[in-house]
Design an enzyme around this catalytic site. Sequence first.
Site, PDB file in Angstrom:
ATOM      1  N   ASP A 180       0.858  -1.185   0.000  1.00  0.00           N
ATOM      2  CA  ASP A 180       0.000   0.000   0.000  1.00  0.00           C
ATOM      3  C   ASP A 180       0.895   1.236   0.000  1.00  0.00           C
ATOM      4  O   ASP A 180       2.125   1.126  -0.056  1.00  0.00           O
ATOM      5  CB  ASP A 180      -0.960  -0.002   1.193  1.00  0.00           C
ATOM      6  CG  ASP A 180      -2.308   0.621   0.839  1.00  0.00           C
ATOM      7  OD1 ASP A 180      -2.331   1.829   0.519  1.00  0.00           O
ATOM      8  OD2 ASP A 180      -3.333  -0.087   0.870  1.00  0.00           O
ATOM      9  N   HIS A 251      -2.729   3.073  -4.683  1.00  0.00           N
ATOM     10  CA  HIS A 251      -2.147   2.581  -3.424  1.00  0.00           C
ATOM     11  C   HIS A 251      -0.707   2.113  -3.658  1.00  0.00           C
ATOM     12  O   HIS A 251      -0.309   1.047  -3.183  1.00  0.00           O
ATOM     13  CB  HIS A 251      -3.002   1.444  -2.846  1.00  0.00           C
ATOM     14  CG  HIS A 251      -4.308   1.927  -2.276  1.00  0.00           C
ATOM     15  ND1 HIS A 251      -4.383   2.665  -1.126  1.00  0.00           N
ATOM     16  CD2 HIS A 251      -5.583   1.768  -2.714  1.00  0.00           C
ATOM     17  CE1 HIS A 251      -5.664   2.942  -0.863  1.00  0.00           C
ATOM     18  NE2 HIS A 251      -6.407   2.421  -1.822  1.00  0.00           N
ATOM     19  N   GLU A 318      -9.629   2.676  -5.499  1.00  0.00           N
ATOM     20  CA  GLU A 318      -9.232   4.013  -5.073  1.00  0.00           C
ATOM     21  C   GLU A 318      -7.994   4.512  -5.838  1.00  0.00           C
ATOM     22  O   GLU A 318      -6.966   4.840  -5.265  1.00  0.00           O
ATOM     23  CB  GLU A 318      -8.974   4.028  -3.562  1.00  0.00           C
ATOM     24  CG  GLU A 318     -10.241   3.705  -2.762  1.00  0.00           C
ATOM     25  CD  GLU A 318     -10.011   3.686  -1.271  1.00  0.00           C
ATOM     26  OE1 GLU A 318     -10.940   4.029  -0.526  1.00  0.00           O
ATOM     27  OE2 GLU A 318      -8.894   3.315  -0.844  1.00  0.00           O
TER      28      GLU A 318
END
Length: 544
Positions: A180, A251, A318
């Site tokens: 991440d 990420h 995302e």
Amino acid sequence: MDLIPAPLSAECRSGAPGRRPLDGRTTLDAGPGTGATARWIRATLGAATGLPLADGAGPHAIRLRIAEETAREHGPEAYRLTTEDPDATVVIEGGGPAGVFWGAQTLRQLLGPDAHRKAPVRRDRSWDLPHVTVEDAPRFGWRGLLLDVARHFLPKDDVLRYLDLLAAHKLNVLHLHLTDDQGWRIEIERHPRLTEVGAWRSRTKWGHRASPLWTETPHGGFYTQDDIREIVAYAAERHITVVPEIDLPGHAQAAIAAYPELGNTDVVDTAALAVWDTWGVSPHVLAPTETVLRFYEGVFEEVLDLFPSTFVHVGGDECPKDQWKASPAARARIEELGLADEDELQSWIIRHFDRWLTARGRRLIGWDEILEGGLAEGAAVSSWRGYAGGIAAAEAGHDVVMCPEQHVYLDHRQAPGEDEPMPIGYVRTLADVYRFEPVPPGLSPEAAAHILGTQANVWTEVMENRSRVDYQVFPRLAAFAEVAWSALPAPEARDHAGFERRMRTHYRRLEALGVDHRPPTGPRPWQRRPGVVGRPLEGTPPNV
């Protein structure tokens, strides 16, 4: 008997004379294919009871067998346990090795909470079993827990411990979120800076993203490839599949901090980037270049060597498109490929890795954002933003793992009180999790057949150590395990009172296992922390 998760059926002859004892005469009679379960019984139940459990057949044996009839009727994870056989103390017959192992978990529960300890409470106590026959099989084939080790690193021994806790609840998938913005946690030999640089951040925010508090101590860590091999082998002995997640194209700040050429260098000075030290969604995403594709193909080559799981998770969630919109190189890539926009560019990247993994006999799975811009054929979806993404994917013929944040994100707070350690997210109580239904009502039978199962997700922004993870995960994981395993009625018809009654015994099992769970009465004094470091989300979450 207070079994959790509840079995398909359990018949107990309460009027039968006596109980079936386990004592120094008890032996292990392990048939072909049951060796892993025999080792587990000897190491785990043997340690808890102090019994030697030597090899041997006869009337005092724990007899383990694989039964073809059970496999035909109920599948390889089904089992039948009985203490009513005159030729053995207890007989466990499984549809396959996994079924025998799940039967052994039920055996441990039948022996009582003290059978979950690492050593006997006292050497002279007696152990016995009720006169019972249990027949059981899981509802879903994917019964998982996501463990985020990127935001806060958990050492290898803590991961092994969680595999034992999953096994105790008949869960069979550990989804490891390995990369991440805040850390890269797996050694990749051809790209050593991923862990030399990407596994460490200079400080960490204390609490959720609104918190003004920080710990100035650097945080980090990673698993060597030998660590991963040990984790995967330990899981396999417990019939648990470890699914790795390497997040892309978003990420990715930790990876870009380690190798700046992976970023959008024409719009950002990526050489100045560090591993991110806060929470949220970083704007720094991978560049859509051939260099990046080759780099991550190399990463996945090493990942495939370490993880035998059919599914490999690529994230896909995302991913802000701002840098791509500002990047001449990205816009040129969109034009070169004949794509409509940045959403299709992300879809092109996901499709590339879908083809790459398929060519190597694996399957891609990603978060439901991979639906945007078109879903790669053969890809599966983890539906986290509610049910809607999972419904759309299933109706389009794609396999789905249901893990909606409104129901099974275990980082969300367990009660509205200010004494919750870090009261983030929606309130999701034990009862709320027990009412979760993985298959949405109204889904056609054809689409419902694509629901592989369900998964609870544990994101660790506010969980800095094992004790905090325990607190957020338990006891709610017990409710989730019953939803994933048992043939429960519709949520409105579920016997929550009966579940709470069985939980009274299960809390004692969790205590014996050393789990720092949240008690039913609220946090213990040392678990409490003022709520000022977290900002609860407002409103009532939607169902879809």
